[in-house]
Design a protein around this motif. Structure first.
Motif, PDB file in Angstrom:
ATOM      1  N   SER A 106       0.840  -1.201   0.000  1.00 48.51           N
ATOM      2  CA  SER A 106       0.000   0.000   0.000  1.00 48.51           C
ATOM      3  C   SER A 106       0.866   1.238   0.000  1.00 48.51           C
ATOM      4  N   VAL A 107       0.406   2.225  -0.725  1.00 50.24           N
ATOM      5  CA  VAL A 107       1.079   3.517  -0.707  1.00 50.24           C
ATOM      6  C   VAL A 107       0.136   4.523  -0.075  1.00 50.24           C
ATOM      7  N   GLY A 108       0.639   5.234   0.931  1.00 54.00           N
ATOM      8  CA  GLY A 108      -0.179   6.259   1.570  1.00 54.00           C
ATOM      9  C   GLY A 108       0.344   7.636   1.219  1.00 54.00           C
ATOM     10  N   PHE A 109      -0.488   8.441   0.587  1.00 51.52           N
ATOM     11  CA  PHE A 109      -0.088   9.805   0.225  1.00 51.52           C
ATOM     12  C   PHE A 109      -0.554  10.756   1.317  1.00 51.52           C
ATOM     13  N   ILE A 110       0.381  11.502   1.875  1.00 51.78           N
ATOM     14  CA  ILE A 110       0.080  12.409   2.984  1.00 51.78           C
ATOM     15  C   ILE A 110       0.377  13.824   2.525  1.00 51.78           C
ATOM     16  N   GLY A 111      -0.530  14.750   2.814  1.00 53.49           N
ATOM     17  CA  GLY A 111      -0.205  16.120   2.440  1.00 53.49           C
ATOM     18  C   GLY A 111      -1.400  17.021   2.501  1.00 53.49           C
ATOM     19  N   MET A 112      -1.220  18.246   2.009  1.00 57.25           N
ATOM     20  CA  MET A 112      -2.340  19.173   1.869  1.00 57.25           C
ATOM     21  C   MET A 112      -2.291  19.718   0.450  1.00 57.25           C
ATOM     22  N   ASP A 113      -2.026  21.002   0.300  1.00 60.36           N
ATOM     23  CA  ASP A 113      -2.022  21.619  -1.041  1.00 60.36           C
ATOM     24  C   ASP A 113      -3.245  21.135  -1.823  1.00 60.36           C
ATOM     25  N   ASP A 114      -3.030  20.690  -3.019  1.00 58.03           N
ATOM     26  CA  ASP A 114      -4.152  20.205  -3.837  1.00 58.03           C
ATOM     27  C   ASP A 114      -4.097  18.691  -3.990  1.00 58.03           C
ATOM     28  N   LEU A 115      -3.547  18.019  -2.990  1.00 55.80           N
ATOM     29  CA  LEU A 115      -3.401  16.571  -3.084  1.00 55.80           C
ATOM     30  C   LEU A 115      -4.720  15.854  -3.330  1.00 55.80           C
ATOM     31  N   PRO A 116      -5.760  16.135  -2.532  1.00 51.23           N
ATOM     32  CA  PRO A 116      -6.998  15.381  -2.750  1.00 51.23           C
ATOM     33  C   PRO A 116      -7.589  15.634  -4.130  1.00 51.23           C
ATOM     34  N   ILE A 117      -7.421  16.842  -4.628  1.00 51.89           N
ATOM     35  CA  ILE A 117      -7.979  17.161  -5.955  1.00 51.89           C
ATOM     36  C   ILE A 117      -7.223  16.377  -7.019  1.00 51.89           C
ATOM     37  N   LYS A 118      -5.921  16.349  -6.903  1.00 50.55           N
ATOM     38  CA  LYS A 118      -5.110  15.600  -7.887  1.00 50.55           C
ATOM     39  C   LYS A 118      -5.488  14.134  -7.874  1.00 50.55           C
ATOM     40  N   VAL A 119      -5.608  13.574  -6.674  1.00 49.01           N
ATOM     41  CA  VAL A 119      -5.941  12.150  -6.582  1.00 49.01           C
ATOM     42  C   VAL A 119      -7.315  11.904  -7.190  1.00 49.01           C
ATOM     43  N   ASP A 120      -8.255  12.804  -6.882  1.00 52.51           N
ATOM     44  CA  ASP A 120      -9.622  12.597  -7.355  1.00 52.51           C
ATOM     45  C   ASP A 120      -9.705  12.709  -8.871  1.00 52.51           C
ATOM     46  N   GLN A 121      -8.814  13.505  -9.449  1.00 51.25           N
ATOM     47  CA  GLN A 121      -8.888  13.709 -10.899  1.00 51.25           C
ATOM     48  C   GLN A 121      -8.405  12.506 -11.682  1.00 51.25           C
ATOM     49  N   LEU A 122      -7.656  11.646 -11.014  1.00 49.20           N
ATOM     50  CA  LEU A 122      -7.113  10.472 -11.715  1.00 49.20           C
ATOM     51  C   LEU A 122      -7.907   9.231 -11.312  1.00 49.20           C
ATOM     52  N   PRO A 123      -8.737   8.715 -12.161  1.00 46.89           N
ATOM     53  CA  PRO A 123      -9.525   7.537 -11.772  1.00 46.89           C
ATOM     54  C   PRO A 123      -8.626   6.338 -11.461  1.00 46.89           C
ATOM     55  N   GLN A 124      -7.452   6.294 -12.111  1.00 48.43           N
ATOM     56  CA  GLN A 124      -6.552   5.151 -11.867  1.00 48.43           C
ATOM     57  C   GLN A 124      -6.035   5.137 -10.443  1.00 48.43           C
ATOM     58  N   ILE A 125      -5.998   6.311  -9.823  1.00 53.70           N
ATOM     59  CA  ILE A 125      -5.538   6.378  -8.430  1.00 53.70           C
ATOM     60  C   ILE A 125      -6.743   6.435  -7.498  1.00 53.70           C
ATOM     61  N   SER A 126      -7.702   7.298  -7.802  1.00 55.55           N
ATOM     62  CA  SER A 126      -8.819   7.487  -6.860  1.00 55.55           C
ATOM     63  C   SER A 126      -9.608   6.190  -6.704  1.00 55.55           C
ATOM     64  N   GLY A 127      -9.652   5.396  -7.793  1.00 57.33           N
ATOM     65  CA  GLY A 127     -10.373   4.128  -7.703  1.00 57.33           C
ATOM     66  C   GLY A 127      -9.692   3.124  -6.782  1.00 57.33           C
ATOM     67  N   ARG A 128      -8.389   3.339  -6.547  1.00 58.91           N
ATOM     68  CA  ARG A 128      -7.647   2.386  -5.710  1.00 58.91           C
ATOM     69  C   ARG A 128      -7.551   2.838  -4.260  1.00 58.91           C
ATOM     70  N   VAL A 129      -8.087   4.017  -3.958  1.00 58.71           N
ATOM     71  CA  VAL A 129      -7.943   4.530  -2.593  1.00 58.71           C
ATOM     72  C   VAL A 129      -8.964   3.826  -1.698  1.00 58.71           C
TER      73      VAL A 129
END
Lengths: 306, 552
Positions: free
Chosen positions: A166-189
């Motif tokens: 598992s990879v855990g991405f930790i942060g603020m900035d626009d991290l959640p937006i970036k993750v959400d924009q990529l279905p290949q990543i957001s689908g795996r969260v």
């Protein structure tokens, strides 16, 4: 007299909070399923402390019984910036991961000649060997989407080889937006962990663990807790240094901690910060003023004649 | 006679000599005139003003050039020299003026040689070399000579200069041959730069300095090579090799130490300047394995000590007036300080570490000859496989691999005749090959070993890490042991592969054991592989082919 020694360990140890436990639990669920985790929260809320705490706990568990296949390790690191217009970002993300996993830089020949999936497989070899199942990437808001995809590729390659990573991405900035924009990543969260600001009750509990003055219950104590929560906020990362200031002021004033001392500590911090910012905005120009009690020369002479 | 002259002028379209008029008379069938009579008649006509003299020609066929009075001399001057003497004089002045224009003011001019004049004349007219030489001699001996001979040394080559110019204005030391020119170029450039010079710098000087321009077809580098290897007729070497710097040979005209000292100091500085030494030391302090860091520090301290001693000796041998003395002393101070820093670090290490390790790191790395290197890497390096000849391998592929040293060994194709062959550092060659052309496991282990080992090749320090290291440190120790190929390390790898409780360590050790040439290695690897191991997947896919440690 100036004390140049580091403070004692007591009073600076980590306070485990329910939020930390909940975050760890959600993340471990993601590890079991081989999914991703995303930790988001305000600065100084405790994301990094939580990640480091979790890594230490897992390491300790693994050391007790290294041969136990159910025990595993975590890797925590803070990643640097990978901009979205800077060359092959997947490779850059993988290079960052390789360096943290192996503790040596990736040879340039491998970086240039290996394909992205080959680099991922090399990293997975080390990860499997070191029994790492969780990689916590702090400041992941600095990563571009492609760099994140490179890191997620490692998780996919590991899974293909029969190893849940598992990879855990930790942060603020626009991290959640970036993750959400990529279905290949957001689908795996599998675990979205939001670090909310502590409420008044949680702040009181935190303070009671951090400082002996705040253990107990009284009206004055409640006022002090309320003052701290109102002025500093429910951010552990801000409360801890504030308490150090309070101790320092109390020692200077040679009295115990009370609301007045808290006010003084807060005002001092606020004043110093405000003056620093004002001076910086003015370009540090010195305003030429007359010291008190000193009149201009002509006035002094005229006054003397009179 | 006047009409005859007019007709001769019309024919030749220029001023005519007495011989031209005589030839014209013969062509017209006038038999009663001889050349002496014609000459007297022409002189009389010129004296009485019926003919004018517009110029002179050298030689025995008539001196004056005559024209009728009514003919415009501007259109009837000879366009080219008429006689050999004229050609020679024209050639001389053309060459001299050209040379004078190219030489900067205040500098002396090199005299013109007979060969140069012959070459110039030969471009326009065919005359014999003896004729040209005789013409030059006669011109120099004439009443109003335009040029004079310049005697130089005992050589037969004669040089020529304008008649009124003294030897003080001539560059008589100008070299006679390309060998001399190259030697002068080396001397001049060395004196200007204060050190030995490379071939490129010599070539630049040969081009810039006109008097040193090479006249033959042999290139400068061949001449330099010849001057260094072959003594002159009196048995004295005219040039010396001062050593290699940045891959180029540097030359000096003197065997004196000062000439070579500049190159030697640059060689030292190239490897041992303050920045590089600091980087090496910093890399040592970043090592993961304390025993390897200790070994590398011992190695660095020993190297610094040796270099400092050599620089000190160099400084002692240099003369007090040498321009390199201050530089040598400064470098010596830097090296001494760096050595002190490293020694202080060594002394600061825990006693339980230093007591369990050797006091000095061995510098005897195992070297591979070219043939051994070919055999070692041929199976994974596609270019090596296509090269059969070790000599070709050295020239083409061998440059990729770092060399240890050169040794006097039995020549590879002439066993009775020893030759100097390069030896390649085996560990560096293995690491380089694994990083560039090996499989994932080999490349991974090579990257760990390259970072950790540095220049250390003594297996005792790695064996100590294999015995004592923590889990994370063991990965580095295993990688180092894999590429050192030492019996002591291989034994420790076998022990780790069989006994270590950590599966990852056992697997890495099993691969390293096999790569280092341990016995029954495939069987050991199969026993230690975990079901989820990527190495296992790779091994299974190669099982039928017999497998190769390089490709896993």
């Amino acid at each position: 007299m100036l004390d140049l020694r580091l403070p004692d360990h007591e009073g600076t140890s980590l306070v485990e909070t329910p939020l930390m436990h909940e975050t760890a639990q959600k993340t471990l669920l993601a590890v079991r399923a081989g999914g991703l985790a995303v930790w988001v929260g305000h600065s100084r809320i405790g994301k990094t402390s939580t990640a480091q705490w979790l890594q230490r706990r897992l390491e300790k568990e693994h050391e007790l019984e290294p041969a136990d296949v159910n025990r595993f390790r975590a890797l925590y690191f803070q990643v640097g910036e990978v901009r979205s217009n800077s060359g092959n970002q997947q490779r850059q993300g993988l290079r960052s991961l390789y360096t943290q996993v192996t503790k040596v830089p990736l040879p340039q020949s491998m970086y240039k000649s290996y394909s992205v999936e080959a680099l991922a497989e090399v990293i997975v070899r080390v990860i499997v060997r070191k029994r790492i199942r969780l990689v916590l990437v702090d400041e992941a808001g600095c990563l571009s989407q492609d760099a994140m995809r490179g890191m997620v590729l490692t998780s996919d390659v590991a899974k293909a080889l029969g190893w849940n990573l598992s990879v855990g991405f930790i942060g603020m900035d626009d991290l959640p937006i970036k993750v959400d924009q990529l279905p290949q990543i957001s689908g795996r969260v599998h675990a979205w962990c939001y670090f909310a600001e502590y409420g008044l009750e949680d702040t009181a509990k935190l303070l009671s663990h951090l400082h002996s003055h705040f253990r107990g219950s009284s009206a004055a104590l409640c006022e002090e807790v309320e003052f701290i929560h109102k002025t500093i906020g429910g951010f552990p990362g801000k409360i801890v240094p504030f308490l150090n200031h309070v101790d320092m002021r109390a020692m200077e004033l040679e009295q115990g901690i009370d609301l007045a001392v808290l006010h003084v500590a807060h005002e001092c911090i606020k004043r110093d910060k405000g003056r620093s910012i004002e001076d910086a905005k003015r370009g540090y120009r010195v305003s030429v003023g007359k010291p008190e009690g000193v009149r201009p020369v002509r006035q002094a002479i005229s006054a003397g004649r009179k | 006679m006047h009409d005859l002259v007019t007709r001769a002028v019309a024919k030749y379209n220029r001023g005519v000599r007495s011989s031209d008029v005589y030839l014209q008379a013969l062509e017209e069938g006038i038999d009663d005139l001889d050349d002496l009579g014609i000459t007297r008649a022409l002189l009389s006509l010129a004296a009485t003003g019926h003919l004018k003299v517009i110029g002179v020609a050298r030689g025995n066929e008539g001196r004056n050039l005559y024209l009728p009075l009514d003919v415009d001399p501007q259109w009837h001057r000879p366009q080219q020299p008429l006689t050999l003497g004229d050609w020679v004089v024209r050639a001389f002045w053309e060459l001299w003026n050209s040379r004078e224009a190219q030489v900067r003011s205040g500098h002396r001019i090199k005299p013109i040689s007979t060969e140069e004049i012959s070459a110039w004349v030969g471009l326009h007219r065919k005359f014999s070399a003896r004729g040209i030489t005789n013409a030059l001699t006669h011109l120099a001996a004439s009443d109003q000579p335009p040029l004079r001979a310049v005697r130089k040394g005992q050589g037969r080559t004669r040089l020529w200069a304008p008649a009124g110019l003294s030897d003080d204005s001539l560059a008589l030391e100008a070299p006679e041959s390309d060998l001399d020119r190259v030697v002068l170029a080396v001397r001049g450039t060395s004196a200007r730069l204060g050190r030995a010079v490379s071939c490129a710098e010599v070539k630049e000087e040969l081009i810039k300095n006109h008097s040193l321009r090479l006249e033959g077809s042999e290139p400068a580098f061949k001449i330099l090579n010849r001057l260094v290897r072959v003594p002159s007729a009196d048995g004295v070497y005219r040039l010396f090799s001062a050593g290699h710097l940045r891959g180029r040979v540097h030359y000096c005209a003197s065997e004196a130490l000062d000439a070579r000292a500049g190159i030697q100091l640059e060689q030292f500085e190239g490897r041992w300047n303050a920045n590089l030494t600091q980087q090496r030391f910093h890399a040592i302090t970043q090592c993961t394995l304390p025993s390897v860091a200790y070994g590398r520090a011992l190695l660095l301290a020993g190297s610094l000590d040796a270099v400092t001693t050599r620089i000190k000796l160099l400084g002692v041998m240099l003369s007090q007036s040498s321009i390199h003395l201050r530089r040598a002393r400064r470098l010596q101070d830097v090296m001494t300080q760096a050595g002190q820093e490293v020694n202080d670090w060594i002394k600061s290490q825990p006693s339980e570490l230093s007591s369990s390790l050797p006091n000095a790191a061995s510098t005897d790395g195992v070297g591979w000859t070219t043939r051994e290197l070919m055999q070692g890497v041929a199976r994974i390096y596609h270019r090596a496989g296509s090269v059969q000849d070790p000599h070709t391998f050295t020239r083409t592929v061998g440059k990729t691999f770092p060399r240890l040293r050169s040794e006097l060994v039995e020549h590879w194709n002439q066993p009775r005749q020893p030759g100097i062959v390069p030896l390649y550092d085996r560990t560096s060659a293995l690491i380089l090959a694994a990083t560039h052309w090996g499989g994932y496991e080999a490349a991974l282990q090579a990257s760990l070993a390259a970072t950790e080992l540095g220049e250390l090749r003594d297996p005792r320090f790695v064996a100590a890490a294999l015995r004592q290291g923590e889990t994370d440190q063991l990965y580095f120790a295993i990688a180092c042991a894999a590429f050192l190929w030492s019996a002591e390390c291989t034994r420790e790898l076998l022990r780790l592969a069989r006994e270590n409780p950590d599966m990852g360590i056992r697997e890495a050790a099993a691969w390293a054991y096999g790569f280092a040439g341990g016995g029954d290695s495939f069987k050991l690897l199969d026993e230690t592989l975990a079901c989820t191991s990527p190495l296992g997947a790779s091994r299974r896919s190669q099982a039928e082919e017999g497998g190769s440690w390089w490709h896993m």
